[in-house]
Design a protein around this motif. Structure first.
Motif, PDB file in Angstrom:
ATOM      1  N   GLU A 197       0.837  -1.200   0.000  1.00 52.20           N
ATOM      2  CA  GLU A 197       0.000   0.000   0.000  1.00 52.20           C
ATOM      3  C   GLU A 197       0.870   1.246   0.000  1.00 52.20           C
ATOM      4  O   GLU A 197       1.862   1.318   0.701  1.00 52.20           O
ATOM      5  CB  GLU A 197      -0.898   0.018   1.234  1.00 52.20           C
ATOM      6  N   THR A 198       0.471   2.245  -0.805  1.00 49.49           N
ATOM      7  CA  THR A 198       1.184   3.516  -0.817  1.00 49.49           C
ATOM      8  C   THR A 198       0.646   4.395   0.298  1.00 49.49           C
ATOM      9  O   THR A 198      -0.553   4.567   0.435  1.00 49.49           O
ATOM     10  CB  THR A 198       0.994   4.232  -2.165  1.00 49.49           C
ATOM     11  N   LYS A 199       1.533   4.954   1.079  1.00 52.45           N
ATOM     12  CA  LYS A 199       1.161   5.878   2.146  1.00 52.45           C
ATOM     13  C   LYS A 199       1.233   7.301   1.597  1.00 52.45           C
ATOM     14  O   LYS A 199       2.142   7.645   0.860  1.00 52.45           O
ATOM     15  CB  LYS A 199       2.121   5.760   3.333  1.00 52.45           C
ATOM     16  N   TYR A 200       0.242   8.118   1.943  1.00 46.81           N
ATOM     17  CA  TYR A 200       0.189   9.507   1.517  1.00 46.81           C
ATOM     18  C   TYR A 200       0.380  10.426   2.712  1.00 46.81           C
ATOM     19  O   TYR A 200      -0.232  10.226   3.749  1.00 46.81           O
ATOM     20  CB  TYR A 200      -1.157   9.815   0.850  1.00 46.81           C
ATOM     21  N   VAL A 201       1.231  11.446   2.527  1.00 43.39           N
ATOM     22  CA  VAL A 201       1.517  12.399   3.596  1.00 43.39           C
ATOM     23  C   VAL A 201       1.422  13.804   3.016  1.00 43.39           C
ATOM     24  O   VAL A 201       1.917  14.065   1.918  1.00 43.39           O
ATOM     25  CB  VAL A 201       2.934  12.179   4.176  1.00 43.39           C
ATOM     26  N   MET A 202       0.759  14.706   3.739  1.00 48.18           N
ATOM     27  CA  MET A 202       0.746  16.115   3.361  1.00 48.18           C
ATOM     28  C   MET A 202       1.532  16.889   4.404  1.00 48.18           C
ATOM     29  O   MET A 202       1.254  16.803   5.597  1.00 48.18           O
ATOM     30  CB  MET A 202      -0.669  16.683   3.264  1.00 48.18           C
ATOM     31  N   LEU A 203       2.525  17.635   3.938  1.00 48.56           N
ATOM     32  CA  LEU A 203       3.323  18.488   4.801  1.00 48.56           C
ATOM     33  C   LEU A 203       2.954  19.930   4.506  1.00 48.56           C
ATOM     34  O   LEU A 203       3.003  20.356   3.347  1.00 48.56           O
ATOM     35  CB  LEU A 203       4.817  18.264   4.538  1.00 48.56           C
ATOM     36  N   VAL A 204       2.573  20.665   5.521  1.00 47.15           N
ATOM     37  CA  VAL A 204       2.218  22.075   5.370  1.00 47.15           C
ATOM     38  C   VAL A 204       3.292  22.885   6.079  1.00 47.15           C
ATOM     39  O   VAL A 204       3.610  22.620   7.234  1.00 47.15           O
ATOM     40  CB  VAL A 204       0.826  22.375   5.974  1.00 47.15           C
ATOM     41  N   CYS A 205       3.852  23.852   5.357  1.00 47.08           N
ATOM     42  CA  CYS A 205       4.935  24.617   5.974  1.00 47.08           C
ATOM     43  C   CYS A 205       4.741  26.111   5.770  1.00 47.08           C
ATOM     44  O   CYS A 205       4.052  26.553   4.857  1.00 47.08           O
ATOM     45  CB  CYS A 205       6.288  24.176   5.435  1.00 47.08           C
ATOM     46  N   TYR A 206       5.372  26.858   6.640  1.00 43.62           N
ATOM     47  CA  TYR A 206       5.424  28.309   6.536  1.00 43.62           C
ATOM     48  C   TYR A 206       6.285  28.652   5.324  1.00 43.62           C
ATOM     49  O   TYR A 206       7.252  27.951   5.015  1.00 43.62           O
ATOM     50  CB  TYR A 206       6.032  28.868   7.830  1.00 43.62           C
ATOM     51  N   ALA A 207       5.975  29.713   4.621  1.00 44.86           N
ATOM     52  CA  ALA A 207       6.636  30.019   3.351  1.00 44.86           C
ATOM     53  C   ALA A 207       7.963  30.752   3.499  1.00 44.86           C
ATOM     54  O   ALA A 207       8.369  31.497   2.624  1.00 44.86           O
ATOM     55  CB  ALA A 207       5.692  30.821   2.466  1.00 44.86           C
ATOM     56  N   ALA A 208       8.674  30.539   4.574  1.00 48.02           N
ATOM     57  CA  ALA A 208      10.001  31.115   4.743  1.00 48.02           C
ATOM     58  C   ALA A 208      11.042  30.115   4.253  1.00 48.02           C
ATOM     59  O   ALA A 208      10.850  28.898   4.336  1.00 48.02           O
ATOM     60  CB  ALA A 208      10.250  31.452   6.208  1.00 48.02           C
ATOM     61  N   LYS A 209      12.145  30.615   3.717  1.00 46.12           N
ATOM     62  CA  LYS A 209      13.152  29.749   3.108  1.00 46.12           C
ATOM     63  C   LYS A 209      13.659  28.690   4.082  1.00 46.12           C
ATOM     64  O   LYS A 209      13.829  27.529   3.708  1.00 46.12           O
ATOM     65  CB  LYS A 209      14.316  30.584   2.579  1.00 46.12           C
ATOM     66  N   GLY A 210      13.894  29.054   5.326  1.00 44.90           N
ATOM     67  CA  GLY A 210      14.379  28.097   6.316  1.00 44.90           C
ATOM     68  C   GLY A 210      13.392  26.981   6.581  1.00 44.90           C
ATOM     69  O   GLY A 210      13.782  25.837   6.819  1.00 44.90           O
ATOM     70  N   HIS A 211      12.126  27.275   6.514  1.00 49.69           N
ATOM     71  CA  HIS A 211      11.105  26.251   6.716  1.00 49.69           C
ATOM     72  C   HIS A 211      10.977  25.365   5.478  1.00 49.69           C
ATOM     73  O   HIS A 211      10.898  24.153   5.578  1.00 49.69           O
ATOM     74  CB  HIS A 211       9.748  26.902   7.022  1.00 49.69           C
ATOM     75  N   ILE A 212      10.948  25.994   4.301  1.00 53.80           N
ATOM     76  CA  ILE A 212      10.769  25.243   3.054  1.00 53.80           C
ATOM     77  C   ILE A 212      11.918  24.266   2.842  1.00 53.80           C
ATOM     78  O   ILE A 212      11.697  23.104   2.494  1.00 53.80           O
ATOM     79  CB  ILE A 212      10.620  26.205   1.858  1.00 53.80           C
ATOM     80  N   ASN A 213      13.148  24.716   3.046  1.00 54.67           N
ATOM     81  CA  ASN A 213      14.297  23.836   2.833  1.00 54.67           C
ATOM     82  C   ASN A 213      14.237  22.602   3.719  1.00 54.67           C
ATOM     83  O   ASN A 213      14.482  21.488   3.258  1.00 54.67           O
ATOM     84  CB  ASN A 213      15.606  24.588   3.070  1.00 54.67           C
ATOM     85  N   HIS A 214      13.909  22.783   4.980  1.00 58.43           N
ATOM     86  CA  HIS A 214      13.840  21.638   5.897  1.00 58.43           C
ATOM     87  C   HIS A 214      12.693  20.698   5.537  1.00 58.43           C
ATOM     88  O   HIS A 214      12.831  19.477   5.615  1.00 58.43           O
ATOM     89  CB  HIS A 214      13.717  22.105   7.348  1.00 58.43           C
ATOM     90  N   VAL A 215      11.562  21.264   5.129  1.00 57.00           N
ATOM     91  CA  VAL A 215      10.422  20.425   4.744  1.00 57.00           C
ATOM     92  C   VAL A 215      10.752  19.640   3.474  1.00 57.00           C
ATOM     93  O   VAL A 215      10.402  18.464   3.353  1.00 57.00           O
ATOM     94  CB  VAL A 215       9.141  21.276   4.578  1.00 57.00           C
TER      95      VAL A 215
END
Length: 89
Positions: free
Chosen positions: A4-22
């Motif tokens: 089975e394929t697992k689905y994950v949604m990650l929601v992040c703040y739109a700052a570069k430091g947050h996006i890179n880590h996500v």
């Protein structure tokens, strides 16, 4: 049960430091066979394009998708007001 394929949604703040880590975290999850959707504000789209190496690496295997939403600070996206929707429900 194991295929089975697992689905994950990650929601992040739109700052570069947050996006890179996500993106790094999404890549690790995708390498384990999960299908990932990364959601962030529309301004994050521009930041992801500026850092296109990480984004193209993340999308290379096809398990990571990006979705963008308006946080009402982006003039390029239309804003839906609750008052406009009340009569349509």
């Amino acid at each position: 049960m194991g295929s089975e394929t697992k689905y994950v949604m990650l929601v992040c703040y739109a700052a570069k430091g947050h996006i890179n880590h996500v993106l790094q975290f999404a890549g690790r999850l995708a390498s384990r066979g999960m299908s990932i959707t990364v959601a962030t504000a529309a301004i994050g789209h521009q930041r992801i394009l500026k850092d296109s190496d990480n984004a193209s690496d993340a999308e290379a295997d096809g398990n990571i998708k990006f979705e963008f939403f308006s946080d009402c600070s982006d003039p390029l996206m239309s804003i839906i007001h609750l008052d406009d929707c009340i009569g349509r429900i």
